[in-house]
Write an enzyme that holds these catalytic residues in place. Structure first.
Site, PDB file in Angstrom:
ATOM      1  N   LYS A  26      -1.017 -19.477   8.191  1.00 54.65           N
ATOM      2  CA  LYS A  26       0.043 -19.068   9.115  1.00 54.65           C
ATOM      3  C   LYS A  26       1.403 -19.093   8.414  1.00 54.65           C
ATOM      4  O   LYS A  26       2.156 -18.122   8.458  1.00 54.65           O
ATOM      5  CB  LYS A  26       0.051 -20.019  10.317  1.00 54.65           C
ATOM      6  CG  LYS A  26       0.902 -19.556  11.483  1.00 54.65           C
ATOM      7  CD  LYS A  26       0.983 -20.699  12.474  1.00 54.65           C
ATOM      8  CE  LYS A  26       0.869 -20.388  13.911  1.00 54.65           C
ATOM      9  NZ  LYS A  26       0.121 -19.430  14.507  1.00 54.65           N
ATOM     10  N   ARG A  96       3.502 -26.020  15.111  1.00 59.93           N
ATOM     11  CA  ARG A  96       2.104 -25.551  15.107  1.00 59.93           C
ATOM     12  C   ARG A  96       1.416 -25.911  13.802  1.00 59.93           C
ATOM     13  O   ARG A  96       2.038 -25.939  12.750  1.00 59.93           O
ATOM     14  CB  ARG A  96       2.039 -24.027  15.236  1.00 59.93           C
ATOM     15  CG  ARG A  96       2.600 -23.474  16.509  1.00 59.93           C
ATOM     16  CD  ARG A  96       2.612 -21.941  16.403  1.00 59.93           C
ATOM     17  NE  ARG A  96       3.564 -21.358  17.326  1.00 59.93           N
ATOM     18  CZ  ARG A  96       3.245 -20.886  18.527  1.00 59.93           C
ATOM     19  NH1 ARG A  96       2.005 -20.910  18.941  1.00 59.93           N
ATOM     20  NH2 ARG A  96       4.165 -20.378  19.301  1.00 59.93           N
ATOM     21  N   GLY A 105      -7.589 -22.680  17.455  1.00 59.22           N
ATOM     22  CA  GLY A 105      -7.654 -23.589  18.596  1.00 59.22           C
ATOM     23  C   GLY A 105      -8.146 -24.986  18.276  1.00 59.22           C
ATOM     24  O   GLY A 105      -8.327 -25.799  19.180  1.00 59.22           O
ATOM     25  N   MET A 107      -6.717 -27.335  16.218  1.00 66.10           N
ATOM     26  CA  MET A 107      -5.698 -28.382  16.053  1.00 66.10           C
ATOM     27  C   MET A 107      -4.613 -28.209  17.098  1.00 66.10           C
ATOM     28  O   MET A 107      -4.678 -27.319  17.930  1.00 66.10           O
ATOM     29  CB  MET A 107      -5.141 -28.319  14.631  1.00 66.10           C
ATOM     30  CG  MET A 107      -6.132 -28.854  13.611  1.00 66.10           C
ATOM     31  SD  MET A 107      -5.517 -28.729  11.948  1.00 66.10           S
ATOM     32  CE  MET A 107      -5.648 -27.006  11.634  1.00 66.10           C
ATOM     33  N   ARG A 352      -2.654 -12.238  10.301  1.00 68.87           N
ATOM     34  CA  ARG A 352      -3.693 -12.773   9.421  1.00 68.87           C
ATOM     35  C   ARG A 352      -4.817 -11.747   9.342  1.00 68.87           C
ATOM     36  O   ARG A 352      -4.910 -10.871  10.201  1.00 68.87           O
ATOM     37  CB  ARG A 352      -4.232 -14.102   9.955  1.00 68.87           C
ATOM     38  CG  ARG A 352      -4.828 -13.994  11.324  1.00 68.87           C
ATOM     39  CD  ARG A 352      -5.269 -15.345  11.866  1.00 68.87           C
ATOM     40  NE  ARG A 352      -5.658 -15.186  13.256  1.00 68.87           N
ATOM     41  CZ  ARG A 352      -5.825 -16.180  14.104  1.00 68.87           C
ATOM     42  NH1 ARG A 352      -5.635 -17.412  13.729  1.00 68.87           N
ATOM     43  NH2 ARG A 352      -6.186 -15.949  15.338  1.00 68.87           N
ATOM     44  N   HIS A 468     -11.382 -17.288  23.868  1.00 65.45           N
ATOM     45  CA  HIS A 468     -12.017 -18.227  22.936  1.00 65.45           C
ATOM     46  C   HIS A 468     -13.480 -17.852  22.706  1.00 65.45           C
ATOM     47  O   HIS A 468     -13.953 -17.755  21.570  1.00 65.45           O
ATOM     48  CB  HIS A 468     -11.912 -19.646  23.510  1.00 65.45           C
ATOM     49  CG  HIS A 468     -12.556 -20.688  22.647  1.00 65.45           C
ATOM     50  ND1 HIS A 468     -13.854 -21.096  22.842  1.00 65.45           N
ATOM     51  CD2 HIS A 468     -12.103 -21.363  21.571  1.00 65.45           C
ATOM     52  CE1 HIS A 468     -14.157 -21.997  21.928  1.00 65.45           C
ATOM     53  NE2 HIS A 468     -13.103 -22.191  21.151  1.00 65.45           N
ATOM     54  N   SER A 777     -41.087 -18.099 -11.919  1.00 63.09           N
ATOM     55  CA  SER A 777     -40.371 -17.929 -10.663  1.00 63.09           C
ATOM     56  C   SER A 777     -39.970 -19.324 -10.214  1.00 63.09           C
ATOM     57  O   SER A 777     -40.826 -20.193 -10.032  1.00 63.09           O
ATOM     58  CB  SER A 777     -41.262 -17.247  -9.623  1.00 63.09           C
ATOM     59  OG  SER A 777     -40.528 -17.078  -8.438  1.00 63.09           O
ATOM     60  N   CYS A 844     -37.810 -17.726  -6.042  1.00 67.71           N
ATOM     61  CA  CYS A 844     -38.401 -17.360  -4.757  1.00 67.71           C
ATOM     62  C   CYS A 844     -38.270 -18.477  -3.723  1.00 67.71           C
ATOM     63  O   CYS A 844     -38.822 -18.386  -2.643  1.00 67.71           O
ATOM     64  CB  CYS A 844     -39.859 -16.945  -4.922  1.00 67.71           C
ATOM     65  SG  CYS A 844     -40.897 -18.273  -5.559  1.00 67.71           S
ATOM     66  N   TYR A 864     -34.261 -11.525 -11.118  1.00 67.70           N
ATOM     67  CA  TYR A 864     -34.321 -11.144  -9.704  1.00 67.70           C
ATOM     68  C   TYR A 864     -34.270 -12.372  -8.805  1.00 67.70           C
ATOM     69  O   TYR A 864     -34.517 -13.499  -9.248  1.00 67.70           O
ATOM     70  CB  TYR A 864     -35.582 -10.329  -9.390  1.00 67.70           C
ATOM     71  CG  TYR A 864     -36.875 -11.111  -9.478  1.00 67.70           C
ATOM     72  CD1 TYR A 864     -37.353 -11.822  -8.365  1.00 67.70           C
ATOM     73  CD2 TYR A 864     -37.628 -11.144 -10.648  1.00 67.70           C
ATOM     74  CE1 TYR A 864     -38.533 -12.548  -8.445  1.00 67.70           C
ATOM     75  CE2 TYR A 864     -38.796 -11.869 -10.730  1.00 67.70           C
ATOM     76  CZ  TYR A 864     -39.244 -12.576  -9.622  1.00 67.70           C
ATOM     77  OH  TYR A 864     -40.397 -13.305  -9.695  1.00 67.70           O
TER      78      TYR A 864
END
Ligand code: PEP
Ligand code: MG
Length: 893
Positions: A26, A96, A105, A107, A352, A468, A777, A844, A864
């Site tokens: 913020k 804030r 919401g 804090m 934001r 919310h 693997s 895997c 992979y």
């Protein structure tokens, strides 16, 4: 001298958007907006370093903080022409929180600091409205007392109710200025009584009290839970923003609202938001009044009769559109902004990066790349791989029968069915019992977060698209329908009604967060597809990635889903999963109960045709791609019946006594089955099992080749190898069967034999093992279990404690422990490659579908990853991001 405070306002700022670690999101963005010359109420940010100091020093502050705050406050006074605590032109400020990551919401916030018995009189004159001023003052006292002084809300609510009753008043709006003045004095008496000292009148005391409360709220329980759920480190702390107040509730030319520069649900390029005339910011998100649309287009689409901002405040609207556009171009991303209009003047309070659904993220990223705002690579990096999960879940099938009982806002897409529950605890109970819940609330609050997590979806009767419930559900990727005004909740009696329809707690409902519909009963769902913008991002990702992506699959349905999602082969076929079908399990049990090899071979002969056709099907579906088939892995007693009824039934079918079965089960019982008679140990003790499986693989491959014309590429994998001779013995069995089948069929199938690396010794001795193994693997499930000595099946009882106490950052079975288990992987890669340079390396374990772990596997140089079919697109995207060096969310830098 350390700089603890950064000022902003009047077209300049000491901070910038780059400084979000120090100033919080913020604060950094307020600074950036001020630097861009946008109208931001002047203020200052107290850094996150102060938060760290505060907690490291018994909740005290560095000595230089006070003079720095005094100087910053002076600057606000100069810009606004107001003075903090002045009885004529008082400055009022908000305090804030604002951490590095958005924690909506979670804090505390305190508004209107600086109001007291003297300054409220100035507000009366300023606003020309005594009722407004006293109402603001009493709201301030309520908010401050509950947040800073710890005086519970209910004291104030009760006082207002009693006052209304005594004076025969119904609504808050019936109360006059004089009434609020009387209530204020009742409040003060109550505070003195409950808190033990009077409500602070001194603005400086109010300010410092609020700052301490906001820093303190970093450690409140809901913020802690939120951080755990979102992998936000405790050490980050929050910044505190102190800013001159502006009022959206100063009459009909004042307003407050929130908006997104593109639609956060769909990604469409349209300004999208809600506002309220003559209101404060909290009123919009609290869902108390139903907000109005920003644009005319949105108002018409919503069928709302309330005027849009475009018509109600046309000049401010034009200015706002220009600001929103500038912000999106500047940040090159969808912005979520908060604004207030005070008597016709626009003020920007926040911007934001917008939280968005995966669908919106994909559309916006693709369109922004097409608009030239970002590159294709940036578009790929913009999508959080885990968020794709939202699109990989079912939706209501278009042709399905449905009984719609009400319609609300399509707040978060996807559909879900479950039992109606009315609170978070019930949702959790159902989840623990393995049942599905739909959490039904008037509106959710941060206390409901754990229940929202436990539920399949969320349904609220109040609140808009930015309520919310809507915001949190979108963040979680859960379906949500909000603002269903036609529904009535009676949670005491456990009843949900919609006109004539009454449903009870436990009844099944389906919600469709894409259309906003609420339906009775469970509705047929449609399986997801990778198409449209999703498909485009996948193509762009595929161009960037190096890692191949395979799937763990054994059923044809899973293999087909895997192909649809772009899997490039099967990385793990757990053959034991093919043993459980009704016709097969009898033969499996017969094999286990057999007295000798002859008996076992007879039973295995019955299994052979099943396995052969299973493998042939997999080869066909995966035609042209490699298929890794693992020989039988789990301990044999897993296949025996457990309950007396099952035992009796099996005994009857097998022609033996129940006692015989119990006896055999006892013989096979182990103290530590995970470290017991399993994996390659089975093939070594009972070679005929491996022989049958190898035969089924080769014969199935021949069948598939004859059918499709393409020779499959089976990779036969031996589980739980610890020492090279184990692999040598099993490989010899496989090679012998291969020769036999080739001789019988005249078809030589090219195949490879490799091993799981899932024991620490195997990782360390990978060089030796690679002399035999043509591929490795990594079985990171067992490797994590054995490296940490933490049982996969019992970890749940204590792992949570470790994580909450900060001993482990996250569950090592979900995200690989890079330092420990990861080092074993790196060692095995290095030693394996040294012994056999062309060895194929894959993973895997469950980690193969975890974005944070995929970053590690990329750097470790594996060929992979293999994961469950529904995670294949996630893995493709994560692999692309890893290839271009982006760190996955939650991954350590
Ligand atoms: C593993 O251990 O990581 C693995 C893939 O095998 P399983 O989960 O079947 O033990
Ligand atoms: Mg394993």
């Amino acid at each position: 001298m350390t700089k603890w405070v950064y000022t902003f306002g009047d077209g300049t700022a000491e901070g910038s958007s780059q400084m979000h670690a120090l100033l919080g999101g913020k604060g950094a963005n307020l600074a950036e907006m001020a630097n861009l010359g946008l109208p931001v109420p002047p203020g200052f940010t107290i850094t996150t370093d102060v938060c760290a100091y505060f907690y490291a020093n018994a909740k005290t502050y560095p000595a230089e903080l006070k003079p720095q705050i005094d100087a910053a406050l002076k600057q606000i006074e100069t810009i606004t022409g107001r003075t903090f605590g002045d009885a004529q032109r008082p400055l009022l400020v908000s305090v804030r929180s604002g951490s590095r990551a958005s924690m909506p919401g979670m804090m505390d916030t305190v508004l209107n600091i600086g109001l007291n018995d003297a300054t409220v009189e100035a507000l009366v004159k300023d606003a020309g409205d005594a009722r407004f001023a006293y109402d603001s003052y009493r709201r301030f006292i309520q908010m401050y007392s509950s947040v800073v002084l710890g005086v519970a809300h209910h004291h104030f609510e009760e006082a207002i109710e009693i006052f209304k009753e005594d004076n025969s008043l119904n609504l808050d709006t019936d109360l006059s200025a004089a009434d609020w003045q009387k209530i204020i004095s009742i409040f003060k008496t109550k505070i003195a009584e409950v808190h033990g000292s009077p409500f602070p009148q001194e603005p400086q005391a109010q300010l410092w009290g609020a700052i301490a409360a906001v820093f303190g709220s970093w450690h409140n329980p809901r913020a802690k839970i939120f951080r755990q759920l979102h992998n936000i480190p405790e050490s980050w702390g929050t910044a505190v923003n102190v800013q001159a107040m502006v009022f959206g509730n100063m009459g009909d030319t004042s307003a407050t609202g929130v908006a997104f520069t593109r639609n956060p649900s769909t990604g469409a390029k349209e300004l999208y938001g809600e506002f309220l005339i003559n209101a404060q910011g909290e009123d919009v998100v609290a869902g108390v009044r139903t907000p109005q649309n920003i644009t005319e287009a949105a108002r018409i689409a919503a069928g709302s009769v309330q005027p849009s901002m475009e018509t109600a405040l046309p000049d401010v609207f034009d200015q706002f559109v220009a600001v929103a556009d500038q912000l999106e171009r500047h940040y090159r991303d969808i912005q979520d902004v908060e604004f207030t209009v005070e008597r016709g003047k626009l003020w920007m309070l926040q911007t934001r990066g917008a939280k968005r659904t995966a669908k919106a993220a994909l559309r916006a990223a693709v369109e922004m790349a097409q608009e030239g705002l970002i590159s294709q690579q940036e578009a790929v990096l913009r999508i959080e791989p885990g968020s794709l999960d939202q699109l990989l879940h079912p939706n209501v099938a278009p042709e399905s029968e449905r009984d719609v009982i009400a319609t609300g806002l399509p707040a978060s897409p996807g559909a879900a069915s479950g039992e109606i529950v009315f609170n978070a605890e019930e949702a959790e109970q159902l989840r623990s019992a393995g049942r599905k819940a739909i959490l039904v609330r008037v509106e959710t609050s941060p206390e409901d977060i754990h229940g929202m997590h436990a539920a399949q979806g969320i349904l609220t009767t109040r609140g808009g698209m930015t309520s919310h419930a809507a915001v949190v559900a979108r963040g979680m990727g859960k379906p949500c329908v909000s603002g269903v005004g036609a529904l009535r909740i009676d949670s005491e009696r456990g009843i949900l009604s919609a006109g004539p329809v009454t449903l009870k707690r436990g009844d099944i409902v389906t919600i469709d967060g894409t259309s906003g519909k609420v339906m009775r009963g469970a509705i047929e769902m449609r399986q997801p597809e990778v198409s449209g913008e999703f498909g485009t991002i996948m193509q762009w990702a595929d161009k960037l990635r190096r890692l191949r992506v395979r799937a763990n699959a054994e059923t044809p349905a899973d293999a087909e889903a895997a192909r649809r999602f772009g899997a490039e082969g099967i990385g793990l076929c757990r053959t034991e999963h093919m043993f459980f079908g009704a016709a097969r399990i009898a033969a499996v049990r017969e094999m286990i109960l057999a007295e000798d090899e002859k008996g076992r071979r007879a039973a295995l002969a019955k299994l052979l045709p099943f396995q052969r056709s299973d493998f042939a099907q997999l080869f066909e579906i995966m035609s042209g791609f490699p298929v890794t088939i693992r020989l039988l892995d789990p301990p044999l007693h897993e296949f025996l019946p457990h309950t007396p009824e099952e035992i009796a039934e099996v005994a009857k079918a097998a022609g033996v006594t129940p006692e015989h079965i119990r006896h055999r089960a006892e013989e096979l019982q182990e103290f530590n089955p995970m470290l017991g008679f399993r994996g390659c140990r089975l093939a070594i003790a009972f070679p005929e099992i491996a022989e049958m499986q190898a035969r089924a693989i080769f014969e199935g491959a021949v069948d598939a080749k004859r059918k499709t014309g393409q020779a499959p590429a089976p990779e036969i994998m031996v589980p739980l190898v610890a020492i090279k001779p184990e692999l040598d013995v099993v490989k010899a069995i496989i090679d012998k069967v291969a020769e036999a089948v080739a001789a019988e069929t005249g078809e030589m199938i090219a195949y490879t034999v490799g091993t799981m690396i899932e024991l620490p010794r195997a990782a360390l001795k990978a060089g030796e093992i690679a002399e035999t193994a043509e591929f490795f693997s990594f079985g990171t499930n067992d490797l994590t279990q054995t490296a940490l000595g933490i049982s996969r099946d019992d970890a749940g009882t204590f792992l949570g404690i470790y994580i909450s106490k900060g001993l482990l950052a996250r569950d090592p079975f979900a995200t690989i422990d890079q330092q420990g288990v990861g080092e074993l992987v790196e060692i095995a890669v290095e030693r394996g490659r040294k012994a056999r340079p062309d060895i194929k390396l894959g993973i895997c374990g469950e980690h193969g579908g975890d974005p944070a772990s995929i970053g590690f596997f990329e750097r470790a140089g594996l060929d992979y990853v293999s994961c469950s079919p529904f995670r294949v697109p996630i893995a493709r995207l994560a692999a692309a991001q890893a290839a271009v060096g982006g760190l996955a969310p939650g991954e350590d830098s």
